[in-house]
Motif scaffolding. Structure first.
Motif, PDB file in Angstrom:
ATOM      1  N   LEU A   1       0.877  -1.171   0.000  1.00 24.83           N
ATOM      2  CA  LEU A   1       0.000   0.000   0.000  1.00 24.83           C
ATOM      3  C   LEU A   1       0.915   1.222   0.000  1.00 24.83           C
ATOM      4  O   LEU A   1       1.563   1.529   1.003  1.00 24.83           O
ATOM      5  CB  LEU A   1      -0.911  -0.013   1.226  1.00 24.83           C
ATOM      6  N   LEU A   2       0.987   1.914  -1.149  1.00 22.16           N
ATOM      7  CA  LEU A   2       1.917   3.027  -1.292  1.00 22.16           C
ATOM      8  C   LEU A   2       1.432   4.270  -0.575  1.00 22.16           C
ATOM      9  O   LEU A   2       2.223   5.030  -0.025  1.00 22.16           O
ATOM     10  CB  LEU A   2       2.145   3.330  -2.782  1.00 22.16           C
ATOM     11  N   SER A   3       0.102   4.506  -0.591  1.00 24.08           N
ATOM     12  CA  SER A   3      -0.458   5.667   0.112  1.00 24.08           C
ATOM     13  C   SER A   3      -1.938   5.446   0.328  1.00 24.08           C
ATOM     14  O   SER A   3      -2.565   4.593  -0.313  1.00 24.08           O
ATOM     15  CB  SER A   3      -0.236   6.956  -0.697  1.00 24.08           C
ATOM     16  N   GLY A   4      -2.514   6.232   1.244  1.00 23.27           N
ATOM     17  CA  GLY A   4      -3.929   6.134   1.536  1.00 23.27           C
ATOM     18  C   GLY A   4      -4.245   4.958   2.445  1.00 23.27           C
ATOM     19  O   GLY A   4      -3.363   4.353   3.065  1.00 23.27           O
ATOM     20  N   GLY A   5      -5.525   4.614   2.531  1.00 26.57           N
ATOM     21  CA  GLY A   5      -5.937   3.507   3.370  1.00 26.57           C
ATOM     22  C   GLY A   5      -5.681   3.784   4.837  1.00 26.57           C
ATOM     23  O   GLY A   5      -5.777   4.921   5.311  1.00 26.57           O
ATOM     24  N   MET A   6      -5.322   2.738   5.579  1.00 27.14           N
ATOM     25  CA  MET A   6      -5.109   2.863   7.020  1.00 27.14           C
ATOM     26  C   MET A   6      -3.631   2.916   7.399  1.00 27.14           C
ATOM     27  O   MET A   6      -3.200   3.804   8.116  1.00 27.14           O
ATOM     28  CB  MET A   6      -5.793   1.687   7.737  1.00 27.14           C
ATOM     29  N   HIS A   7      -2.829   1.951   6.892  1.00 26.05           N
ATOM     30  CA  HIS A   7      -1.428   1.851   7.297  1.00 26.05           C
ATOM     31  C   HIS A   7      -0.576   1.467   6.091  1.00 26.05           C
ATOM     32  O   HIS A   7      -0.409   0.273   5.803  1.00 26.05           O
ATOM     33  CB  HIS A   7      -1.254   0.801   8.396  1.00 26.05           C
TER      34      HIS A   7
ATOM     35  N   THR B   1     -11.472   6.533  14.223  1.00 32.98           N
ATOM     36  CA  THR B   1     -10.857   7.826  14.543  1.00 32.98           C
ATOM     37  C   THR B   1     -11.678   9.017  14.080  1.00 32.98           C
ATOM     38  O   THR B   1     -11.475  10.132  14.556  1.00 32.98           O
ATOM     39  CB  THR B   1      -9.460   7.915  13.899  1.00 32.98           C
ATOM     40  N   GLY B   2     -12.576   8.801  13.115  1.00 32.89           N
ATOM     41  CA  GLY B   2     -13.335   9.908  12.563  1.00 32.89           C
ATOM     42  C   GLY B   2     -12.566  10.705  11.533  1.00 32.89           C
ATOM     43  O   GLY B   2     -13.097  11.656  10.957  1.00 32.89           O
ATOM     44  N   ARG B   3     -11.327  10.311  11.242  1.00 34.45           N
ATOM     45  CA  ARG B   3     -10.513  11.040  10.276  1.00 34.45           C
ATOM     46  C   ARG B   3     -10.847  10.581   8.851  1.00 34.45           C
ATOM     47  O   ARG B   3     -11.204   9.420   8.639  1.00 34.45           O
ATOM     48  CB  ARG B   3      -9.032  10.807  10.544  1.00 34.45           C
ATOM     49  N   PRO B   4     -10.717  11.481   7.870  1.00 30.64           N
ATOM     50  CA  PRO B   4     -10.980  11.076   6.477  1.00 30.64           C
ATOM     51  C   PRO B   4     -10.026   9.961   6.030  1.00 30.64           C
ATOM     52  O   PRO B   4      -8.848   9.938   6.428  1.00 30.64           O
ATOM     53  CB  PRO B   4     -10.734  12.360   5.687  1.00 30.64           C
ATOM     54  N   ILE B   5     -10.531   9.042   5.217  1.00 27.68           N
ATOM     55  CA  ILE B   5      -9.715   7.965   4.667  1.00 27.68           C
ATOM     56  C   ILE B   5      -9.254   8.380   3.277  1.00 27.68           C
ATOM     57  O   ILE B   5     -10.073   8.620   2.391  1.00 27.68           O
ATOM     58  CB  ILE B   5     -10.507   6.652   4.578  1.00 27.68           C
ATOM     59  N   ALA B   6      -7.950   8.477   3.092  1.00 24.13           N
ATOM     60  CA  ALA B   6      -7.410   8.877   1.792  1.00 24.13           C
ATOM     61  C   ALA B   6      -7.528   7.740   0.779  1.00 24.13           C
ATOM     62  O   ALA B   6      -7.504   6.562   1.137  1.00 24.13           O
ATOM     63  CB  ALA B   6      -5.949   9.296   1.940  1.00 24.13           C
ATOM     64  N   ASN B   7      -7.656   8.096  -0.489  1.00 22.80           N
ATOM     65  CA  ASN B   7      -7.711   7.094  -1.557  1.00 22.80           C
ATOM     66  C   ASN B   7      -6.453   6.233  -1.537  1.00 22.80           C
ATOM     67  O   ASN B   7      -5.349   6.725  -1.241  1.00 22.80           O
ATOM     68  CB  ASN B   7      -7.853   7.774  -2.917  1.00 22.80           C
ATOM     69  N   GLY B   8      -6.601   4.960  -1.865  1.00 20.25           N
ATOM     70  CA  GLY B   8      -5.504   4.015  -1.742  1.00 20.25           C
ATOM     71  C   GLY B   8      -4.848   3.686  -3.070  1.00 20.25           C
ATOM     72  O   GLY B   8      -5.521   3.480  -4.083  1.00 20.25           O
ATOM     73  N   ILE B   9      -3.512   3.633  -3.063  1.00 19.04           N
ATOM     74  CA  ILE B   9      -2.725   3.205  -4.227  1.00 19.04           C
ATOM     75  C   ILE B   9      -1.993   1.932  -3.844  1.00 19.04           C
ATOM     76  O   ILE B   9      -1.223   1.908  -2.882  1.00 19.04           O
ATOM     77  CB  ILE B   9      -1.723   4.294  -4.654  1.00 19.04           C
ATOM     78  N   VAL B  10      -2.239   0.872  -4.599  1.00 21.02           N
ATOM     79  CA  VAL B  10      -1.693  -0.449  -4.283  1.00 21.02           C
ATOM     80  C   VAL B  10      -0.886  -0.962  -5.476  1.00 21.02           C
ATOM     81  O   VAL B  10      -1.319  -0.861  -6.623  1.00 21.02           O
ATOM     82  CB  VAL B  10      -2.828  -1.450  -3.972  1.00 21.02           C
ATOM     83  N   MET B  11       0.291  -1.498  -5.193  1.00 20.95           N
ATOM     84  CA  MET B  11       1.113  -2.170  -6.193  1.00 20.95           C
ATOM     85  C   MET B  11       1.353  -3.606  -5.733  1.00 20.95           C
ATOM     86  O   MET B  11       1.508  -3.860  -4.533  1.00 20.95           O
ATOM     87  CB  MET B  11       2.447  -1.451  -6.384  1.00 20.95           C
TER      88      MET B  11
END
Length: 488
Positions: A93-99, A470-480
């Motif tokens: 997971l390059l960015s976004g999502g949870m971790h 957490t109530g925080r916005p979830i960013a779009n996820g980039i997966v490779m």
């Protein structure tokens, strides 16, 4: 979800399938022997769409062990075939999502078939048994948080029996009956071209995996049942199955994963409801219908089907006392309804071919589902995509694909989310359809080794606007990711 062991097989399968088409007027035969890769849930190259498939001869060069020092030929004379496949996947997971971060998952599968005709003279009979060893961690559950798993192999770790059935052909195999423990997503609700992609939703879709008990009889689970396949005339195939609806015998909602409830795959449950599924398949050559018999063949398969489950299913908004599930005063137990249904349509169609007999093709697939709006979290789902075969110079066995999918929440699930926000029992916010796009490239390194780099992009991850914890916005996820499949 029929599959083949290597991209080289795609063209061979086409030639034999077309031979079956030409022979259809004189008695089409429905295939009763599963392909080697029927045991794989995703990322598999497939034969050209056609309801009747004439199995090509065995080719030892498509397997790492080859003829295994003569053992394969000896076993084949006895009617025995053993196949082993190994899948290794790396995901990040390059960015976004949870971790953001990397994960690994893998699977080794073994399948054994016994042709009873060769073994002891019972014609058109087949015994099939297969097993799985699933390992690794879940990028979807631990890092991304999406509704749709990034891979069909993103499943609970276990070493388990997969399928165990006996099949018998009648009337020259026009009628084919199987009985035992059956995986429905091998044959029903499947798009041949969609199964090329790695995201799990392109195999057994979200609308069944989320709306049925334990996801229904789908990889890596199977259920006790009977499947009937009939080819009354060549362009038409009729299929139906009756199975147990709950392969792991668990409740609809549980903190224990289905794989933990039945880690060995040997429950053989007959408890719970009964699942009925039926499908009609029609083979068409679009080119012949549009431009005449001299045009390059553009085969396709059109399918419609439906399922009904007699079990009990939870209401998405109301509890057992008729109050709101989202209320702080709720019993926490949903109101249950008897029965559930789903209808679907699947299209696999070749839309372009370089010339007559050429393997350079473009194929399109589309699948849509619709179901009951009271007891299902998802009321409808759509996937569509394109695959491009042999278009790269010097790479005749490679395939490129791009696909998109989404699932739509049903009305009561949306209202429940609004109730939870209004009553302060959830921070997740309103429900939104999760979308995902996949771009993938499958390279045949050797006839028995496939590498498949993969890119996926997710938005509205988890179907919510904010992280429910957490109530925080979830960013779009980039997966490779990278899938390596080896056939032994």
């Amino acid at each position: 979800m029929a599959r083949s062991p290597a991209p080289t097989f795609r063209r061979t399968a086409f030639l034999f399938a077309m031979a079956g088409c030409l022979a259809g007027e004189h008695g089409a035969r429905a295939a009763s022997t599963p392909l080697v890769t029927d045991i794989l849930p995703s990322g598999v190259p497939l034969p050209v769409p056609a309801p009747s498939f004439v199995r090509p001869p065995e080719d030892a060069s498509t397997e790492l062990l080859g003829n295994a020092w003569g053992a394969r030929d000896w076993l084949d004379r006895k009617g025995v075939r053993i196949n082993i496949q190994d899948v290794e996947e790396l995901w990040g997971l390059l960015s976004g999502g949870m971790h953001p971060g990397p994960t690994y998952d893998g699977m080794t599968a073994m399948a054994l078939t016994l042709d009873t005709g060769r073994a002891f003279g019972l014609r058109d009979g087949l015994l099939n048994i297969s097993a799985l060893q699933i390992r690794g961690r879940s990028l979807t559950g631990e890092r991304l948080g999406s509704l749709n798993a990034v891979s069909g192999y993103d499943a609970g770790r276990s070493t388990r029996l997969f399928e165990l059935w006996y099949g018998q052909g009648f009337f020259g195999n026009r009628l084919d009956i199987r009985a035992g423990t059956i995986d429905l997503d091998t044959e029903f609700l499947v798009s041949q071209n969609a199964s090329f992609f790695l995201n799990a939703s392109f195999g057994w879709p979200l609308s069944t995996s989320s709306n049925l008990y334990s996801g229904g009889p789908s990889w890596p689970f199977s259920a006790m049942g009977v499947r009937v396949k009939w080819t009354p005339t060549y362009p038409l195939v009729l299929m139906g199955a009756v199975t147990d609806d709950n392969p792991t015998r668990g409740p609809f909602y549980s903190d224990i994963s289905p794989a933990q409830r039945d880690p060995s795959g040997t429950f053989f449950s007959t408890a719970g409801g009964t699942l009925f599924i039926a499908e009609v398949q029609l083979w068409l050559d679009a080119a012949e219908r549009i431009a005449g018999k001299d045009a390059p063949a553009l085969p396709g398969t059109w399918k419609i089907g439906a399922l009904y489950d007699s079990g009990r299913f939870p209401d998405q908004r109301y509890d057992s006392q008729g109050g709101l599930l989202a209320s702080p005063d709720s019993t926490g137990t949903p109101l249950y309804h008897r029965g559930n249904w789903l209808a679907y349509a699947v299209l696999d169609q070749m839309i372009w071919r370089a010339e007559k007999g050429s393997g350079k093709t473009i194929n399109v697939f589309a699948r849509a589902t619709v179901n009951d709006g009271t007891r299902n979290r998802f009321s409808s789902e759509v996937q569509a995509g394109l695959t491009f075969d042999e278009l790269l110079p010097g790479r005749p066995d490679d395939t490129i694909g791009v696909a998109w999918g989404t699932g739509f929440y049903e009305r009561r699930a949306i209202e429940n989310a609004y109730d939870a926000t209004r009553l302060g029992t959830s921070l997740a916010g309103p429900l939104r359809p999760e979308h995902h796009v996949e771009l993938t490239y499958q390279a045949a390194v050797t006839p028995y080794l496939i590498l498949q780099p993969d890119f996926q992009y997710f938005w509205n991850i988890g179907g919510t606007s904010r992280n429910p914890d957490t109530g925080r916005p979830i960013a779009n996820g980039i997966v490779m990711g990278l899938n390596m499949t080896t056939t032994f």
